[in-house]
Design a protein around this motif. Structure first.
Motif, PDB file in Angstrom:
ATOM      1  N   PRO A  22     -81.390  72.672  24.329  1.00 34.11           N
ATOM      2  CA  PRO A  22     -80.700  71.899  23.288  1.00 34.11           C
ATOM      3  C   PRO A  22     -79.200  72.165  23.339  1.00 34.11           C
ATOM      4  CG  PRO A  22     -81.811  73.797  22.329  1.00 34.11           C
ATOM      5  CD  PRO A  22     -82.186  73.749  23.784  1.00 34.11           C
ATOM      6  N   PRO A  23     -78.397  71.217  22.825  1.00 31.68           N
ATOM      7  CA  PRO A  23     -76.951  71.449  22.800  1.00 31.68           C
ATOM      8  C   PRO A  23     -76.632  72.606  21.871  1.00 31.68           C
ATOM      9  CG  PRO A  23     -77.511  69.454  21.612  1.00 31.68           C
ATOM     10  CD  PRO A  23     -78.766  69.950  22.248  1.00 31.68           C
ATOM     11  N   PRO A  24     -75.498  73.238  22.053  1.00 35.07           N
ATOM     12  CA  PRO A  24     -75.126  74.348  21.178  1.00 35.07           C
ATOM     13  C   PRO A  24     -75.121  73.910  19.717  1.00 35.07           C
ATOM     14  CG  PRO A  24     -73.584  74.154  22.997  1.00 35.07           C
ATOM     15  CD  PRO A  24     -74.496  72.963  23.058  1.00 35.07           C
ATOM     16  N   ARG A  25     -75.633  74.753  18.838  1.00 33.44           N
ATOM     17  CA  ARG A  25     -75.804  74.440  17.424  1.00 33.44           C
ATOM     18  C   ARG A  25     -74.487  73.999  16.786  1.00 33.44           C
ATOM     19  NH1 ARG A  25     -75.288  77.509  12.630  1.00 33.44           N
ATOM     20  NH2 ARG A  25     -76.667  76.793  10.982  1.00 33.44           N
ATOM     21  N   ASP A  26     -73.414  74.739  17.015  1.00 32.42           N
ATOM     22  CA  ASP A  26     -72.138  74.408  16.386  1.00 32.42           C
ATOM     23  C   ASP A  26     -71.583  73.069  16.858  1.00 32.42           C
ATOM     24  OD1 ASP A  26     -72.154  76.570  14.744  1.00 32.42           O
ATOM     25  OD2 ASP A  26     -70.676  77.727  15.865  1.00 32.42           O
ATOM     26  N   SER A  27     -71.819  72.706  18.104  1.00 33.82           N
ATOM     27  CA  SER A  27     -71.302  71.418  18.572  1.00 33.82           C
ATOM     28  C   SER A  27     -71.992  70.267  17.855  1.00 33.82           C
ATOM     29  CB  SER A  27     -71.453  71.281  20.084  1.00 33.82           C
ATOM     30  OG  SER A  27     -72.804  71.115  20.447  1.00 33.82           O
ATOM     31  N   LEU A  29     -73.388  70.564  14.738  1.00 35.33           N
ATOM     32  CA  LEU A  29     -72.961  70.653  13.339  1.00 35.33           C
ATOM     33  C   LEU A  29     -71.542  70.131  13.155  1.00 35.33           C
ATOM     34  CD1 LEU A  29     -74.388  74.164  12.336  1.00 35.33           C
ATOM     35  CD2 LEU A  29     -75.288  71.908  11.721  1.00 35.33           C
ATOM     36  N   ASN A  30     -70.695  70.272  14.169  1.00 33.76           N
ATOM     37  CA  ASN A  30     -69.303  69.812  14.097  1.00 33.76           C
ATOM     38  C   ASN A  30     -69.157  68.311  14.310  1.00 33.76           C
ATOM     39  OD1 ASN A  30     -68.501  72.431  13.713  1.00 33.76           O
ATOM     40  ND2 ASN A  30     -67.775  72.727  15.803  1.00 33.76           N
ATOM     41  N   ARG A  31     -70.208  67.659  14.737  1.00 30.21           N
ATOM     42  CA  ARG A  31     -70.127  66.215  15.016  1.00 30.21           C
ATOM     43  C   ARG A  31     -69.873  65.450  13.726  1.00 30.21           C
ATOM     44  NH1 ARG A  31     -74.461  62.593  18.322  1.00 30.21           N
ATOM     45  NH2 ARG A  31     -73.191  60.718  18.324  1.00 30.21           N
ATOM     46  N   ASP A  32     -68.952  64.501  13.786  1.00 30.18           N
ATOM     47  CA  ASP A  32     -68.631  63.760  12.567  1.00 30.18           C
ATOM     48  C   ASP A  32     -69.693  62.696  12.304  1.00 30.18           C
ATOM     49  OD1 ASP A  32     -67.277  60.898  13.263  1.00 30.18           O
ATOM     50  OD2 ASP A  32     -66.866  62.376  14.826  1.00 30.18           O
ATOM     51  N   VAL A  33     -69.942  62.468  11.032  1.00 34.30           N
ATOM     52  CA  VAL A  33     -71.005  61.575  10.587  1.00 34.30           C
ATOM     53  C   VAL A  33     -70.721  60.125  10.958  1.00 34.30           C
ATOM     54  CG1 VAL A  33     -72.216  60.724   8.545  1.00 34.30           C
ATOM     55  CG2 VAL A  33     -71.646  63.120   8.725  1.00 34.30           C
ATOM     56  N   ILE A  34     -69.459  59.745  10.972  1.00 31.99           N
ATOM     57  CA  ILE A  34     -69.113  58.357  11.284  1.00 31.99           C
ATOM     58  C   ILE A  34     -69.488  58.009  12.724  1.00 31.99           C
ATOM     59  CG2 ILE A  34     -67.193  56.724  11.518  1.00 31.99           C
ATOM     60  CD1 ILE A  34     -65.933  58.219   9.095  1.00 31.99           C
ATOM     61  N   SER A  35     -69.153  58.865  13.666  1.00 33.61           N
ATOM     62  CA  SER A  35     -69.527  58.579  15.052  1.00 33.61           C
ATOM     63  C   SER A  35     -71.031  58.734  15.258  1.00 33.61           C
ATOM     64  CB  SER A  35     -68.746  59.452  16.033  1.00 33.61           C
ATOM     65  OG  SER A  35     -69.111  60.800  15.902  1.00 33.61           O
ATOM     66  N   LEU A  36     -71.662  59.618  14.489  1.00 32.29           N
ATOM     67  CA  LEU A  36     -73.109  59.791  14.573  1.00 32.29           C
ATOM     68  C   LEU A  36     -73.820  58.495  14.188  1.00 32.29           C
ATOM     69  CD1 LEU A  36     -75.566  61.787  14.871  1.00 32.29           C
ATOM     70  CD2 LEU A  36     -75.388  62.075  12.403  1.00 32.29           C
ATOM     71  N   HIS A  57     -69.129  65.945   8.328  1.00 31.19           N
ATOM     72  CA  HIS A  57     -69.769  66.469   9.535  1.00 31.19           C
ATOM     73  C   HIS A  57     -71.261  66.651   9.307  1.00 31.19           C
ATOM     74  CE1 HIS A  57     -65.530  67.675   9.794  1.00 31.19           C
ATOM     75  NE2 HIS A  57     -65.681  67.358  11.058  1.00 31.19           N
ATOM     76  N   VAL A  58     -71.998  66.715  10.402  1.00 27.56           N
ATOM     77  CA  VAL A  58     -73.443  66.923  10.321  1.00 27.56           C
ATOM     78  C   VAL A  58     -73.748  68.192   9.537  1.00 27.56           C
ATOM     79  CG1 VAL A  58     -75.527  67.408  11.677  1.00 27.56           C
ATOM     80  CG2 VAL A  58     -73.938  65.627  12.427  1.00 27.56           C
ATOM     81  N   GLY A 100     -72.789  80.746   8.257  1.00 27.90           N
ATOM     82  CA  GLY A 100     -71.947  81.085   9.397  1.00 27.90           C
ATOM     83  C   GLY A 100     -71.203  79.908   9.995  1.00 27.90           C
ATOM     84  N   TRP A 101     -71.501  78.705   9.567  1.00 29.04           N
ATOM     85  CA  TRP A 101     -70.822  77.526  10.094  1.00 29.04           C
ATOM     86  C   TRP A 101     -69.691  77.131   9.163  1.00 29.04           C
ATOM     87  CZ3 TRP A 101     -70.343  72.512   8.002  1.00 29.04           C
ATOM     88  CH2 TRP A 101     -69.742  71.588   8.845  1.00 29.04           C
TER      89      TRP A 101
END
Length: 114
Positions: A22-27, A29-36, A57-58, A100-101
């Motif tokens: 899986p992709p790194p957890r923080d990457s 979580l840092n993804r913005d909701v608009i692009s998601l 962000h997610v 932690g995030w």
């Protein structure tokens, strides 16, 4: 030994190995909701509304309750279910603690909101 045309075709279409990690957890979580939600036209308005309310962000969104999301979606539980499916594909569910995030600087999302 010569290869037949069929053997050559089979070699060309053989699947390439993909990483199952899986992709790194923080990457994620840092993804913005608009692009998601960009590829989900029915979720665009909800994504902008979430960002306007500080949930850009997610990592911000998964900490919210379903009740809060339905409220932000003007009572449309179907939109929230669609968002839950998108988040589920990323391996997250609502009301998930994000200990932690910390959200990245808002400069990256501000350009999308203007």
């Amino acid at each position: 030994m010569a290869l037949t045309a069929r053997q050559m075709d089979e070699e060309l279409v053989s699947p390439s190995p993909r990483s199952s990690a899986p992709p790194p957890r923080d990457s994620v979580l840092n993804r913005d909701v608009i692009s998601l939600c960009a590829r989900q036209p029915h979720l665009n308005e909800l994504a902008f509304r979430l960002a306007d309310h500080g949930h850009a962000h997610v990592g911000d969104v998964i900490a919210l309750s379903r009740y809060t999301l339905v409220d932000l979606a003007d009572g449309d539980a179907g939109l929230v279910e669609s968002l839950e499916l998108v988040l589920g594909h990323l391996g997250f569910q609502l009301e998930t603690p994000t200990a932690g995030w910390t959200a990245p600087p808002s400069d990256t999302i501000d350009a999308l909101l203007d």
